[in-house]
Design an enzyme around this catalytic site. Structure first.
Site, PDB file in Angstrom:
ATOM      1  N   SER A   1     -29.768  79.986  11.868  1.00 43.92           N
ATOM      2  CA  SER A   1     -29.055  81.194  11.449  1.00 43.92           C
ATOM      3  C   SER A   1     -29.441  81.491  10.011  1.00 43.92           C
ATOM      4  CB  SER A   1     -27.542  80.960  11.534  1.00 43.92           C
ATOM      5  OG  SER A   1     -26.857  81.924  10.763  1.00 43.92           O
ATOM      6  N   SER A   2     -29.535  82.773   9.680  1.00 41.27           N
ATOM      7  CA  SER A   2     -29.833  83.141   8.292  1.00 41.27           C
ATOM      8  C   SER A   2     -28.744  82.624   7.365  1.00 41.27           C
ATOM      9  CB  SER A   2     -29.932  84.655   8.164  1.00 41.27           C
ATOM     10  OG  SER A   2     -30.950  85.113   9.013  1.00 41.27           O
ATOM     11  N   ARG A   3     -27.529  82.509   7.889  1.00 42.24           N
ATOM     12  CA  ARG A   3     -26.416  82.081   7.025  1.00 42.24           C
ATOM     13  C   ARG A   3     -26.428  80.580   6.740  1.00 42.24           C
ATOM     14  NH1 ARG A   3     -23.429  86.615   9.856  1.00 42.24           N
ATOM     15  NH2 ARG A   3     -22.936  88.082   8.174  1.00 42.24           N
TER      16      ARG A   3
ATOM     17  N   LEU B   1     -36.001  86.616   8.777  1.00 38.41           N
ATOM     18  CA  LEU B   1     -36.359  86.023  10.068  1.00 38.41           C
ATOM     19  C   LEU B   1     -36.655  84.529   9.955  1.00 38.41           C
ATOM     20  CD1 LEU B   1     -38.653  88.872  11.437  1.00 38.41           C
ATOM     21  CD2 LEU B   1     -36.167  88.633  11.576  1.00 38.41           C
ATOM     22  N   HIS B   2     -36.334  83.816  11.037  1.00 40.54           N
ATOM     23  CA  HIS B   2     -36.621  82.383  11.138  1.00 40.54           C
ATOM     24  C   HIS B   2     -37.144  82.130  12.551  1.00 40.54           C
ATOM     25  CE1 HIS B   2     -32.818  82.398  13.259  1.00 40.54           C
ATOM     26  NE2 HIS B   2     -32.188  82.840  12.187  1.00 40.54           N
TER      27      HIS B   2
ATOM     28  N   GLY C   1     -35.824  81.181  15.165  1.00 38.12           N
ATOM     29  CA  GLY C   1     -34.994  81.743  16.237  1.00 38.12           C
ATOM     30  C   GLY C   1     -35.414  83.174  16.566  1.00 38.12           C
ATOM     31  N   HIS C   2     -35.688  83.964  15.520  1.00 40.60           N
ATOM     32  CA  HIS C   2     -36.126  85.346  15.757  1.00 40.60           C
ATOM     33  C   HIS C   2     -37.516  85.377  16.392  1.00 40.60           C
ATOM     34  CE1 HIS C   2     -33.257  86.000  12.309  1.00 40.60           C
ATOM     35  NE2 HIS C   2     -32.814  86.896  13.168  1.00 40.60           N
TER      36      HIS C   2
ATOM     37  N   GLN D   1     -21.445  88.585  21.359  1.00 40.79           N
ATOM     38  CA  GLN D   1     -22.208  89.813  21.083  1.00 40.79           C
ATOM     39  C   GLN D   1     -23.007  90.222  22.324  1.00 40.79           C
ATOM     40  OE1 GLN D   1     -24.481  90.621  17.326  1.00 40.79           O
ATOM     41  NE2 GLN D   1     -26.232  89.924  18.489  1.00 40.79           N
TER      42      GLN D   1
ATOM     43  N   ASP E   1     -25.309  84.167  19.744  1.00 37.06           N
ATOM     44  CA  ASP E   1     -24.224  85.148  19.589  1.00 37.06           C
ATOM     45  C   ASP E   1     -23.741  85.537  20.989  1.00 37.06           C
ATOM     46  OD1 ASP E   1     -24.221  85.700  16.600  1.00 37.06           O
ATOM     47  OD2 ASP E   1     -26.324  85.958  17.107  1.00 37.06           O
TER      48      ASP E   1
HETATM   49  O1  PAF Z   1     -27.531  89.724  15.910  1.00 35.37           O
HETATM   50  C1  PAF Z   1     -27.843  90.463  14.963  1.00 35.37           C
HETATM   51  O2  PAF Z   1     -28.719  90.158  14.153  1.00 35.37           O
HETATM   52  C2  PAF Z   1     -27.118  91.785  14.789  1.00 35.37           C
HETATM   53  O3  PAF Z   1     -25.778  91.686  15.157  1.00 35.37           O
HETATM   54  C3  PAF Z   1     -27.803  92.952  15.522  1.00 35.37           C
HETATM   55  C4  PAF Z   1     -27.810  92.741  17.027  1.00 35.37           C
HETATM   56  C5  PAF Z   1     -29.227  93.108  15.027  1.00 35.37           C
HETATM   57  C6  PAF Z   1     -27.058  94.254  15.248  1.00 35.37           C
HETATM   58  O4  PAF Z   1     -27.024  94.564  13.894  1.00 35.37           O
END
Ligand code: PAF
Length: 283
Positions: free
Chosen positions: A187-189, A33-34, A36-37, A155, A152
């Protein structure tokens, strides 16, 4: 904050809250987590009375040559951040709890069309993996509201469509993208970037902002704006997958009169693949 690893324990806790008449807000994550989360948990606090976060690196949404094995996993630090952010329940299952028969043979949820364009072209099966795990998590947590980051964007569109199509009684809330001071979306990446790549990385947002300026000035050459974005990213040292102006509702090619737009970009920089977007309302 309570930490649980089983579906039965989530059901017991959440159903208890529901009997008390509490509104339950849910933030699904893959951990590491960062800020953003944390902003998603903050949004959850505005929309619910009890807060559940899941930490699950979902194998089904990673392609065979992607970073599932190396994806950063920091459960202790995640638990600390969630507790500090006021989360009530952290659900951190093993893969076998979510996919007891393996993720290859699981019943799948797919949003055709929306899942096969953009990210779907470059990461086949990725969005199907996302919609399947999110559907499972919604059945496990049974939230009233779930929060997803606008970074995202595709998504989010897929999840909204899935919820509508399958008549799921979950309100979906989008939280704005959180950026570092130089504009790079968190982003974690991002931690895959070297120092030199990290210095270049904000160029993806700069290219999106340049596209935004053209659209706001009335430019309707959507394909040309896409080409300029690709050229700018290549010139900055990225290997772009796409840079595309779309209709914000359906992610289809916009018509000249479409006003609600989104510009989406995905590009590789070293080991990292970055995605970002800007939403634009045309004059
Ligand atoms: O955005 C994410 O971190 C992932 O795609 C999610 C929504 C947790 C589903 O694994």
């Amino acid at each position: 904050m309570e930490t649980v690893t089983t579906i039965a324990a989530v059901h017991a806790r959440v159903r208890g809250w529901r009997r008390e008449g509490r509104r339950v807000a849910f933030v699904p994550t893959m951990g590491n987590l960062h800020a953003g989360h944390v902003s998603l948990i903050d949004a959850a606090r505005r929309h619910g009375e009890r807060f559940v976060a899941s930490i699950f690196v979902n194998p089904m949404q990673f392609g065979p040559n992607e970073d599932f094995a190396h994806y950063p996993r920091t459960p202790r630090e995640d638990a600390r951040m969630l507790a500090e952010a006021g989360c009530s329940l952290m659900f951190i299952p093993e893969v076998g709890e979510i996919y007891p028969h393996g993720s290859e043979r699981v019943t799948r949820v797919e949003v055709p069309g929306l899942s096969r364009i953009l990210e779907g072209e470059f990461r086949p099966g990725h969005l199907e993996g996302v919609s399947t795990v999110v559907a499972k998590l919604f059945h496990i947590v049974e939230p009233d509201v779930a929060i997803f980051g606008a970074k995202d964007f595709q998504q989010l569109a897929v999840i909204r469509r899935m919820v509508a199509d399958l008549c799921m009684a979950v309100e979906i809330v989008a939280a704005p993208t959180v950026r570092d001071s130089d504009g790079l979306a968190m982003s974690s990446r991002n931690q895959y970037l070297t120092a030199a790549e990290r210095a270049l990385a904000p160029q993806i947002y700069a290219a999106l902002q340049a596209a935004e300026r053209r659209l706001k000035a009335g430019d309707a050459d959507f394909a040309g704006i896409g080409r300029s974005g690709l050229t700018a990213l290549e010139a900055a040292g990225f290997r772009p997958d796409y840079f595309s102006v779309r209709d914000a509702a359906e992610l289809a090619a916009p018509r000249p009169e479409t006003r609600e737009l989104v510009v989406l970009a995905a590009a590789r920089l070293g080991r990292a693949r970055l995605i970002d977007n800007v939403q634009v309302t045309r004059p």
